[in-house]
Design an enzyme around this catalytic site. Structure first.
Site, PDB file in Angstrom:
ATOM      1  N   GLU A  21       0.810  -1.228   0.000  1.00 62.34           N
ATOM      2  CA  GLU A  21       0.000   0.000   0.000  1.00 62.34           C
ATOM      3  C   GLU A  21       0.843   1.278   0.000  1.00 62.34           C
ATOM      4  OE1 GLU A  21      -3.054  -0.097   3.043  1.00 62.34           O
ATOM      5  OE2 GLU A  21      -4.175  -1.609   1.945  1.00 62.34           O
ATOM      6  N   GLU A  23      -5.756  -8.313  -0.180  1.00 58.95           N
ATOM      7  CA  GLU A  23      -6.486  -7.926   1.044  1.00 58.95           C
ATOM      8  C   GLU A  23      -7.925  -7.656   0.651  1.00 58.95           C
ATOM      9  OE1 GLU A  23      -4.924  -4.955   3.717  1.00 58.95           O
ATOM     10  OE2 GLU A  23      -2.852  -5.509   3.236  1.00 58.95           O
TER      11      GLU A  23
HETATM   12  O1  AHR Z   1      -5.441  -5.597   7.061  1.00 60.53           O
HETATM   13  C1  AHR Z   1      -5.301  -4.443   7.844  1.00 60.53           C
HETATM   14  C2  AHR Z   1      -4.530  -3.334   7.139  1.00 60.53           C
HETATM   15  O2  AHR Z   1      -5.300  -2.877   6.062  1.00 60.53           O
HETATM   16  C3  AHR Z   1      -3.221  -3.724   6.500  1.00 60.53           C
HETATM   17  O3  AHR Z   1      -2.150  -3.666   7.390  1.00 60.53           O
HETATM   18  C4  AHR Z   1      -3.059  -2.687   5.434  1.00 60.53           C
HETATM   19  O4  AHR Z   1      -2.309  -3.161   4.333  1.00 60.53           O
HETATM   20  C5  AHR Z   1      -4.474  -2.313   5.066  1.00 60.53           C
HETATM   21  O5  AHR Z   1      -4.658  -0.945   5.041  1.00 60.53           O
END
Ligand code: AHR
Length: 503
Positions: free
Chosen positions: A173, A292
């Site tokens: 990210e 994610e």
């Molecule tokens: O999954 C929780 C957080 O969400 C992770 O650390 C990050 O990559 C995302 O913003």
């Protein structure tokens, strides 16, 4: 009662079911690692301090690949802190989650856990505070068989065999201003390209993921992917997507249609990647690593507490999931399967305690959240090839996604075994839907399984004291006659059907 039709035909195939669709994520965040998957001294801990109850649930869930060690955490992480004698490992400030990282658990412990869980490890390197050099070091330490300083160090650390990790994320990210080492797309794209190029000098067969956008609502969404791929296209295999959904201000209709956004997200990223391919006159196709995704009540998360406190494994993001959340998770899996021609990897974030399908208490029990069930059933039943599904459904107006179909579905077909699986969602909170499924082109003869998640109370949850309040229910309405199936989908429900061509 509303009506919908779903037609499936084996002539129309999307792609083989990709086992990596059923991935998960373990980050050093809150209690995902400590008192989640790892808790020496727990009655269920094995000789490595790994919780066997959580390992059992991970296997039962059908998880295939697990991303590690972050997440935001990785952007400040020094991998070498987590290897070697535990007593010599440093305690460090984890800036991402305002915690203290003890480093009792690191790369070799994770590899051991992954072996026991039967999952493929997927590693992220730190491109926030670090760069090419440290990425090469961790790759050599993890994957080089022997005979170099770092590979021999791993062997001394009790891991004689190389971990052979194929999948590597190039940072996390880095489009987000919250990320340690946040970069512009050009800065990141150059770094990702150079890191990938160098990592491939060690092993050209690695599968490398460039960071895409942290969500499709980022102001740089689209431009970020285009500029990163403009720099890194030739060096990477996949671009990541991250998406979290929640019910906003009681808008259940939009929440239940979250998969519409996921479809749109994947479609936009694929279009952007193919645009870059066209500009580069390349036939290469970049895959999507949706590494994610989940339901996450982000609006409830506020950093609180004393800024002087740096707790070890605090309770963070321990969302308690309800029936509606499980329906949405089931629908997000429908979207991921539907896009199997481009989604190469998908990781539900996260595995234990932190926005997770598995919950565990320190010294206590482990249990399945509502969202565990659609994941486990889809992972078990999705076999063979994904089929294109023709749906004729009533629709509804939503404030976030416009007009959406009330019924969504995807199917898989395993020719050899003669198994057909259909995953269906009814997004209506007001009406049941009578679905006619036309599968005559396949000719199933028996209904092997028909189960689903629904309930009068969409906010019912599973808790430590009542862990099985929400479990899959049989759907007794299903009838099969000459390849035509009828079923009633309860209000706001997710349903899985397994049919067989055997009699
Ligand atoms: O999954 C929780 C957080 O969400 C992770 O650390 C990050 O990559 C995302 O913003």
């Amino acid at each position: 009662m509303l009506n919908a039709t779903v037609t499936i035909d084996p002539a129309f195939r999307v792609a083989p079911v990709n086992r990596r669709t059923f991935g998960s994520f373990v980050e050093h965040l809150g209690r995902c690692v400590y008192t989640g998957i790892f808790e020496p001294g727990h009655p269920a801990a094995d000789e490595d301090g790994l919780r066997k109850d959580v390992l059992d649930l991970t296997r039962e869930m059908g998880v295939s690949v697990v991303r590690y060690p972050g997440g935001n955490f990785v952007s400040g992480y020094r991998w070498e802190d987590g290897v070697g004698p535990v007593s010599e490992r440093p305690r460090r400030l984890d800036l991402a989650w305002h915690s203290t990282e003890t480093n009792e658990f690191g790369l070799n412990e994770f590899a051991r856990w992954a072996r026991k869980a039967g999952v493929e490890p997927m590693m992220a390197v730190n491109l926030g505070t670090r760069g090419v050099h440290e990425a090469l070091d961790v790759l050599e330490y993890a994957n080089h068989p022997s005979g170099t300083r770092l590979s021999e160090l791993r062997r001394q650390h009790g891991a004689p065999d190389a971990h052979d990790i194929a999948l590597w994320c190039l940072g996390n990210e880095l489009d987000g201003p919250w990320q340690i080492g946040h970069k512009t797309a050009r800065e990141y794209g150059r770094l990702a390209a150079e890191t990938a190029r160098a990592m491939r000098m060690i092993d050209k067969n690695l599968e490398l993921v460039a960071c895409g956008s942290s969500s499709s609502s980022m102001p740089t969404f689209g431009t970020w992917e285009a500029e990163v791929l403009d720099e890194a296209f030739d060096h990477v295999d996949y671009i990541s997507c991250h998406a979290y959904y929640q019910e906003h201000d009681g808008d259940m209709a939009s929440f239940l249609a979250s998969a519409v956004d996921m479809d749109h997200f994947i479609g936009s990223v694929v279009a952007t990647a193919d645009h870059i391919a066209a500009r580069k006159k390349s036939r290469k196709r970049i895959g999507v690593s949706f590494d994610e995704w989940n339901v996450w009540y982000q609006s409830k998360y506020h950093e609180t507490g004393n800024p002087q406190d740096w707790p070890v494994a605090p309770r963070l993001l321990e969302d308690e999931y309800n029936v509606a959340d499980a329906v949405v998770v089931g629908n997000l899996l429908v979207s991921l399967l539907r896009n199997s021609d481009r989604v190469a990897v998908a990781c539900q974030a996260q595995l234990a305690n932190v926005i997770a399908p598995i919950r565990s208490e320190p010294g206590g029990s482990a249990w399945r959240q509502t969202t565990f069930h659609p994941f486990a059933i889809t992972s078990r039943l999705a076999t063979g090839d994904v089929l294109q599904v023709e749906i004729a459904s009533p629709s509804t107006q939503t404030s976030r996604h416009g007009e959406v179909d009330l019924v969504d579905a995807v199917a898989t077909y395993d020719d050899d075994a003669g198994d057909v699986s259909v995953f269906l969602v009814n997004r209506s909170t007001d009406d049941e839907v009578a679905v006619e499924l036309d599968a005559r082109a396949i000719g199933p003869r028996t209904v092997v399984e028909a189960v689903g998640i629904h309930g009068d109370d969409l906010y019912a949850t599973n808790t430590e004291s009542n862990p099985d309040r929400v479990v899959p229910q049989p759907n007794a309405s299903v009838r099969l006659d000459n390849g035509r199936l009828s079923a009633v989908l309860p209000k706001a429900s997710w349903t899985a059907l397994r049919l067989s061509t055997a009699s």
